[in-house]
Scaffold this motif. Structure first.
Motif, short mmCIF file in Angstrom:
data_model
loop_
_atom_site.label_atom_id
_atom_site.label_comp_id
_atom_site.label_asym_id
_atom_site.label_seq_id
_atom_site.Cartn_x
_atom_site.Cartn_y
_atom_site.Cartn_z
N UNK H 176 0.81 -1.22 0.00
CA UNK H 176 0.00 0.00 0.00
C UNK H 176 0.84 1.27 0.00
N UNK H 179 1.85 2.12 -4.00
CA UNK H 179 0.91 2.20 -5.12
C UNK H 179 -0.30 3.05 -4.76
N UNK H 180 -0.99 3.54 -5.77
CA UNK H 180 -2.23 4.30 -5.54
C UNK H 180 -3.46 3.49 -5.96
N UNK H 181 -3.30 2.21 -6.18
CA UNK H 181 -4.44 1.38 -6.61
C UNK H 181 -5.20 0.85 -5.39
#
Lengths: 234, 234, 234, 234, 234, 234, 234, 234
Positions: H176, H179-181
């Protein structure tokens, strides 16, 4: 005051791609772990199939001629088919290549009751395979205090002491009151009812009135052996 | 094969009566604990009245010119009335006599978040008062990995590392993956809901995939400082 | 083989209506409890309003010239307005009429730490008010074993021993290893984190490797005093 | 005011080395435990291998011609190969040498349901082997109150009462309301769901509104038998 | 099959030193977190002192002209002294700079009871500040099913639905049975006794018979708002 | 064999939109609940602000001239400003409009101890406001069995019995052994330590050896009153 | 104001000796339980040996020509050797003599999922054997709300509704929102992980936003059947 | 302001009777679930008999030519007798009809250790059968950070990431942070002692310092696959 960045985050992380590991589909074996952490990657057999254990063991053996498997049954030992492997049946450890020439003395492993021997053996074998000289005292629980009190030279001679106990987990506090050496306490799941599968011993150890006792997970003799070795070789 | 007994049990225990301690009615102060355990007796202020704390502190001061009080409020600090006492307000430690001339370098204290600073300070002050040189890195939690990754020289330079973290307690695993030094993990009670007052961090640390991490009770920075010092001076 | 019934169930229970108790609306005071159970009815102050405590105390006083109130604050003591009442401030006990002429010696109360004194006092005062002679040793925890080892005559002289301890709750096991007298263990809620408000000490005591230790609820010094007295007068 | 020390700590503890015990590698058998604690060392079979049980039993038999094994299966009984051993199949106790000439009457064992009989038998056999005369009442749970109410002479005749119950664990409170004798409550793991393997009964017993009930670990009939005997012979 | 390493581990990690963050002694503020994670660093006010909150807020404001503070009291709002800050009193959110020009519609926030509004507001404000258009329906719990059934157009119009509920936590299952949109469930700590401070709702949501519901920590409206926004902008 | 659908799902649910409720922004008041469930919507005051309670109360009053508020403090009572409201101070109930002309007799409320009165009153007031005639017996706990045994006519006369108890929660089992009427057990949070805030009583009641006892949440006298009324009016 | 006692306590209790029960050594069978509690004594097979079950069954059969055994395996059914016994294999109930001529209609049993059928069957068979007419609806969980909504006539026709559900336990709340009949909720141990063996469903049911739901122990279909019958015949 | 009701509640609900489902006695199969929820009804095999599984599978197959069975053993696979069924042996999934022509790429499934593969496979197969293209990375736990750091293109290329981990559950926080997904975290029950059967990983994930992580029940790979697919197709 923000630090300037001469290299972008992406670039820096890009470089990390080239670290060495081996991908055998269901595992990515980290052959440099020994350099980085001081402890080689170890195979925890309990939740793995025998063919998985064998595959990882073979990869490790190819890379370094040694491996350590914990919580293994005799079936695993026979299933991996390594002739030079040693099987420690009480603790379920399988070791290859741990017979180092010279071991540094200093680790003492103590257990409270006969039922705690498997976990004590796990700690002792682990520290020994990693390179420490290990002495052992079994069945010196607090109901017969003199059994531990008579071992005071051994406490004094050790550099680090692993204390393994189930049920009320009182032994680390008693030992800790008698020595100035680092103590590693390992709770075991022996007992029934309110022993809560080792949680009572675990919490008792975390609450010891002797300050600074290092506590491990329940039945984690392996971890205790690793830490004892790390402290011993300082 | 029974060992013969040249001295009766009663006789042996009789001799123990002459060990030194001071009885001040509500406490029996163990002035030789430092010799025996390597750590002097310490006053845990939380469940004691101020007059009890003062009484014990005065007895210790008379005996050794030094004492350490943990989990103290400013009221306790003012109530005991020791001019030379130092009060560390974040951690609630009161110390007298810990300014040793020469400290042995080697302890590194790391905390995951700003809220963990009180416990990290408790560990750092304790190790320092006991005689270790201590370095500190605050707020290097895993959500911004680069904050810890850039401190790798500090990790390499330390002889023992205390890692303080609440919430998911993941920092010790990450730090443990980067170093071969003994790691002492201290869970803190920061967080809410399923952080369970620190139990989630505690259990996460006990289950670290990095083997051999020493775990302390929740918020027990003092214990971490004691153990760090013991390992550091080996 | 069914037993024949010369008196109907209804009749038998009908007779029970005539047992003595006093109904003061919000309480039904059982004035014959002392005869039936050996312990008079006692007022637990914690969840009651002061006027409720006073009402019950007055009823008991009218009936037997004595009463015992536990877990009371100074406000309760002042609120009930009994001049001859004695208030034990550490434990929060209020007693009237317990000064019996002749007490039977035999109860020893031991506590592990200074923070356990309130509960130890509760046990000691209770046993004393009920008619037992009580001796006390405070602050003899396992981190300094010699503090309890030197008290072996006291252990030998007692008929029953109450051991009060918080944190890891190890003291009853150690004391139990040194004596053949019945031991009553009282866990206290001192400590933090994994002490779980006394549950760790409770479970440790229930799991003692010394068989037959009687365990009380957390902080239940009153119950320990009652049982100690019952055993002492056998 | 520090006590002077005519003998050093080291000297005093040195003397303790000469206390008698027998070292059989995986166990250190404490042959003087009976003198010291009033109860001989006992073999808990559950977490031990049969050859370990047999080894300890033989050592005890050589020393004192008697031993007690608890939580044993029929396999253990047959595996140890002692002709004179008695096997109590409901409770899994194996006893040798407990048939003392004269037993002191006074122990009453009560169980709430048929499922609680194994634990009740464990308590009864233990107290009997130790030397107490034991009477038994099975299946007198609170759903049919008259079954216990009709046994009031038995309650009155006993010197100490063991009450064994699972599920809601209410029987000790009801019995405790009818007698002034010391009561030892043993929770059992019978029940399902919220009986929590005996924790509900355990906690209910610890919270009894009848003060001073001695509580044992879940399913610990052996401990109850020990305590009952100790109280009975006072 | 080991990957070759053109750059050493040490070199790769060395590069990471140059990532941007600001060190303000008690915090290391990660100004690039928004780029990396899609959510800017946010200040959790609960375990921090007001001056710490203000210090971090000022650093963020200097860097990006915006910040978000959660679980803040009115004292914190007044203490940080930002005129343009908006304070949402039910949820305790303080926001600066979230009034983006164009918000992407699609987030629907539903709460079961009036007591759940603070957490629902936290989710709604968070998603809105991050850039999503948010609609709200309060007090549509399952005891009056028609209140949610009549809102089916709203369910159909949303791209992602946040459902906030305490007590038995049944609303996400009911809503999940009526829609094919991703559902984010937030348990709240409303209720008493067996609501267990929100754990009952949490576990109920994790066990929903509707598959694939995303569950947040108890009272974590903020996390729900973040996830809702991330899903909404896909 | 699939049932044919003459009306689409969308259509059917569309119709539900027209059910009556009142939307006052922070609450959607379900004025037909009484028709549908037999119990009017009730205001749980504990997690609501006074203005929210007042708003909902006013809406209910406008609709039906009656409302019930539970777990309310005196502040709430004074804050809502209803002259005709009755405040029951032990239980914290506020009632308007419950003084029905004719109540159906049949509900008996029993409590074990004085500390359980608030919850018992909550059950009694609730059943009464809903339309049942209620009788009460306080302080008839199992330590003095005759206090309940003498009330057997009352047990026989009732149509449904509410039993309120904390600590070990044994009273419902004892009462259940004496009657064939439906029993509703309410555990209370009185007690300390292992009473676990009422969970011990709750679990004991769920494990009663008397089959078919209806159990409520801890301290949920209101729910018990509702169920008692529903059963009573059958 | 003390009640005068025309009959001594001892006398009253003496009379109770003559209540009828049969003592078969390992059980005391309470043949009048049906008269006293409305439910005959029932045999819980799980923790009993087959010969114990058979012995109790035979005693009951001799006395009343009927018995009910719960949680029985097929082995028990075959082992007791009663030709006229009916074995319900999903629930493990064995019944003799329950085929009463005329049953009173009114009990509806609903289950959420296929896995809950054994417990639902246990409730249904129990109520039927006791004399109630029972209707059944299986697999109407909340993920497909229309399956329960279409059964509203059945809900309206019932006098009491048993709702059996595992996992999140939401069905009782939904059913409770649709009817004014007494609801008995039975949590089941279906599910995994956070279903906690039924505790999540149990706690969800105890926290239902629909007031007055009667809750049973986990998997206690038998208790639900008893209570349903008692309410139905009022 | 009460909404007027042009259609009675009874009428509206009457209409719901005509929704389509199939009643096969022990199950009511909801053939329109796919339309309503986006996910077809799925068979959870663990608590069902093989003939029940087969019956439901056949009904589904008749209706839609596809079904999905989870947590199935090889016995179930062979017992249902569907030739075209695919059995995924690590995860125990049986699938018919999931081989859709065109899958939408975007789901990445990551697992921390070899022991987590069964759950990771469950997530991957589920998302794939529902119509998403899935990529997989196994054994990238935090003890060897570089194994995940080198996969950053994969993280960047994904639309949604499923992270499967047991023990301390730290991997979702680390991923987490990179990434921004949207991230879906699945705790597994691997580990022992304080891993608490997956609760430690669960709670760690719920407490992640990275905001907005979606958490699933322990070992619920199926739920993760459903949610991943729903997010992926937005």
């Amino acid at each position: 005051m923000v630090k300037d960045g001469t290299l972008s985050v992406e670039k820096a992380l890009e470089n990390l791609k080239h670290l060495p590991y081996e991908d055998i589909t269901f595992a990515k074996i980290d052959h440099h772990r020994h350099l980085r952490q001081g402890i080689p990657e170890v195979i925890y057999a309990k939740d793995k199939r025998i063919d998985e254990v064998r595959g990882i063991a073979e990869s490790m053996y190819r890379s370094s001629r040694r491996f350590l498997i914990t919580k293994a049954s005799r079936d695993v030992y026979e299933g991996i088919g390594f002739k030079e492997a040693v099987f420690y049946s009480a603790s379920g450890i399988i070791a290859v290549g741990g017979e180092s020439k010279k071991k540094k003395l200093g680790v003492l492993v103590i257990s409270a009751g006969t039922s705690d021997i498997p976990i004590a053996e796990e700690a002792a074998v682990t520290a020994s395979v990693l390179g420490s000289g290990v002495e052992i005292e079994y069945d010196v629980g607090v109901a017969g205090l003199h059994r531990i009190l008579v071992k005071r030279e051994r406490l004094a001679a050790a550099r680090v002491i692993v204390v393994v106990a189930g049920m009320e987990g009182a032994l680390p506090s008693v030992v800790g009151g008698l020595t100035d050496k680092p103590i590693i306490a390992v709770p075991t799941s022996t007992g029934y009812g309110t022993s809560l599968g080792g949680f009572t011993a675990l919490f008792a150890m975390l609450n010891s009135c002797v300050p600074g006792i290092a506590v491990m997970n329940i039945d984690n003799g392996f971890g205790a052996g690793c830490l004892a070795h790390k402290i011993n070789i300082q």
